[in-house]
Design an enzyme around this catalytic site. Structure first.
Site, PDB file in Angstrom:
ATOM      1  N   ASP A 116      -0.973  -0.407   6.139  1.00 52.96           N
ATOM      2  CA  ASP A 116      -1.148   0.251   7.436  1.00 52.96           C
ATOM      3  C   ASP A 116      -2.583   0.107   7.936  1.00 52.96           C
ATOM      4  O   ASP A 116      -2.895   0.507   9.045  1.00 52.96           O
ATOM      5  CB  ASP A 116      -0.818   1.748   7.318  1.00 52.96           C
ATOM      6  CG  ASP A 116      -1.783   2.471   6.397  1.00 52.96           C
ATOM      7  OD1 ASP A 116      -1.834   2.107   5.203  1.00 52.96           O
ATOM      8  OD2 ASP A 116      -2.486   3.383   6.859  1.00 52.96           O
ATOM      9  N   ASP A 133      -0.107   5.157   0.796  1.00 50.74           N
ATOM     10  CA  ASP A 133      -0.324   6.172   1.827  1.00 50.74           C
ATOM     11  C   ASP A 133      -0.291   5.522   3.212  1.00 50.74           C
ATOM     12  O   ASP A 133      -0.988   4.552   3.461  1.00 50.74           O
ATOM     13  CB  ASP A 133      -1.698   6.831   1.588  1.00 50.74           C
ATOM     14  CG  ASP A 133      -1.694   8.293   1.975  1.00 50.74           C
ATOM     15  OD1 ASP A 133      -0.709   8.743   2.584  1.00 50.74           O
ATOM     16  OD2 ASP A 133      -2.685   8.989   1.685  1.00 50.74           O
ATOM     17  N   ASP A 165       0.873  -1.167   0.000  1.00 51.11           N
ATOM     18  CA  ASP A 165       0.000   0.000   0.000  1.00 51.11           C
ATOM     19  C   ASP A 165       0.920   1.229   0.000  1.00 51.11           C
ATOM     20  O   ASP A 165       2.118   1.117   0.294  1.00 51.11           O
ATOM     21  CB  ASP A 165      -0.859  -0.050   1.272  1.00 51.11           C
ATOM     22  CG  ASP A 165      -1.696   1.194   1.420  1.00 51.11           C
ATOM     23  OD1 ASP A 165      -2.426   1.534   0.480  1.00 51.11           O
ATOM     24  OD2 ASP A 165      -1.616   1.840   2.481  1.00 51.11           O
TER      25      ASP A 165
HETATM   26 MG   LIG Z   1      -2.706   3.187   3.541  1.00 45.86          MG
END
Ligand SMILES: [Mg+2]
Length: 311
Positions: free
Chosen positions: A249, A29, A27
């Site tokens: 995250d 961001d 991923d």
């Molecule tokens: Mg993310």
């Protein structure tokens, strides 16, 4: 299976873990960058993965950018990588329509932004103009008429800063056509805005509005839908799920995608979910919450560098 913090792994354990995967899907961001800045150490780890022979794919639920814009960003921030190693949901939407043989004489109605229409351009699929559309205002709804394009046969719902009553009306009307295709890029509820007072509505809120007005459910392309991994496998048949590491995250998108596809998983603590959350899920009696537990956890991706730099 409990989650293992990388700080609690011996050098031997780290080495054999590293040898257990040859593809990395990460991923963006909250893992690689926050806003316009790279998270310290993340570019070095991604480049080290490549030096160690791993193939790296960037996967994001964001639908507002064409892959070219991501390519520019990964280059600027020092991550490197090729265009075909970047997979966003705008690209997935175009690929999905192309793969299902969407009739090129037909058109798409896009509740979304230029990221999506540029990807549609790449595959030669026509669409109606995007941007503000406040065609109906202060009118008696019972006498309402709106011009609909007879050629529209699909609706893509993504992040649209100009979403309006008129757009919902049109999207729902097109979706009432028999056989029309309804795609949503992702259902993320909010944009993470750490330390700010404002709450920024995510694509999920736009998708929910279209879905409610249309009275039907979309095909959701983004994580945790397996499509994102399937498209990697389709483009690169040598990629094996059990030898792929998914890094994220956020558990309900990134980690769940990993679980849904049989991938290995690593969560980092620089974005949406924390280690405390993981501990909660570990002891939860809810099997859905247990599925959110990643295999490994690192406070930040950059912490891996020290562990893998001499391997
Ligand atoms: Mg993310």
């Amino acid at each position: 299976m409990p989650c293992t913090h990388i700080n609690h792994m011996s050098d031997e354990d780290v080495k054999s873990w590293l040898n257990s995967f040859d593809t990395v899907m990460t991923d963006c961001d909250g893992v690689l960058w926050v806003g316009a800045e790279a998270i310290q150490g993340s570019p070095q780890v991604i480049n080290r993965f490549r030096e160690l022979g791993k193939r790296v794919f960037f996967v994001t639920n964001n639908s507002t950018k064409h892959r070219r814009e991501y390519k520019q960003k990964v280059d600027t921030l020092g991550f490197g990588g090729d265009l075909d190693e970047i997979i966003g949901t705008a690209y997935l939407a175009a690929s999905y329509l192309e793969d299902c043989g969407f009739d090129k004489t037909k058109k798409v109605y896009v509740v979304g932004s230029a990221g999506i229409t540029q990807e549609l351009d790449d595959v030669g699929i026509q669409y109606l103009p995007i941007g503000p559309d406040i065609g109906v205002e202060n009118r008696d709804l019972a006498s309402l008429t709106v011009d609909l394009d007879p050629h529209v046969h699909a609706v893509i719902a993504g992040m649209d800063l100009h979403i309006s009553f008129t757009k919902l009306l049109k999207a729902a009307s097109y979706l009432s056509r028999e056989g029309s295709i309804f795609i949503a890029t992702n259902t993320d509820a909010q944009f993470p805005m750490k330390g700010k007072e404002i709450v920024v509505p995510g694509t999920g809120s736009m998708v929910a509005a279209v879905e409610t007005a249309a009275g039907r459910k979309p095909i959701i392309l983004g994580k945790p839908n397996p499509l994102m991994f399937e498209i990697v496998q389709k483009r690169h048949p040598s990629v094996k799920p059990e030898r792929t590491l998914m890094i994220g995250d956020r558990a309900d998108t990134d980690i769940l995608l990993g679980k849904n596809c049989g991938l290995q998983t690593l969560m980092v603590g620089t974005g949406v979910h924390s280690l405390e959350k993981v501990k909660d899920w570990e002891t939860s009696t809810d099997s859905e919450e247990q599925r959110l537990v990643p295999d490994k956890f690192a406070d930040r991706l950059g912490d891996l560098l020290d562990r893998i730099k001499d391997l």
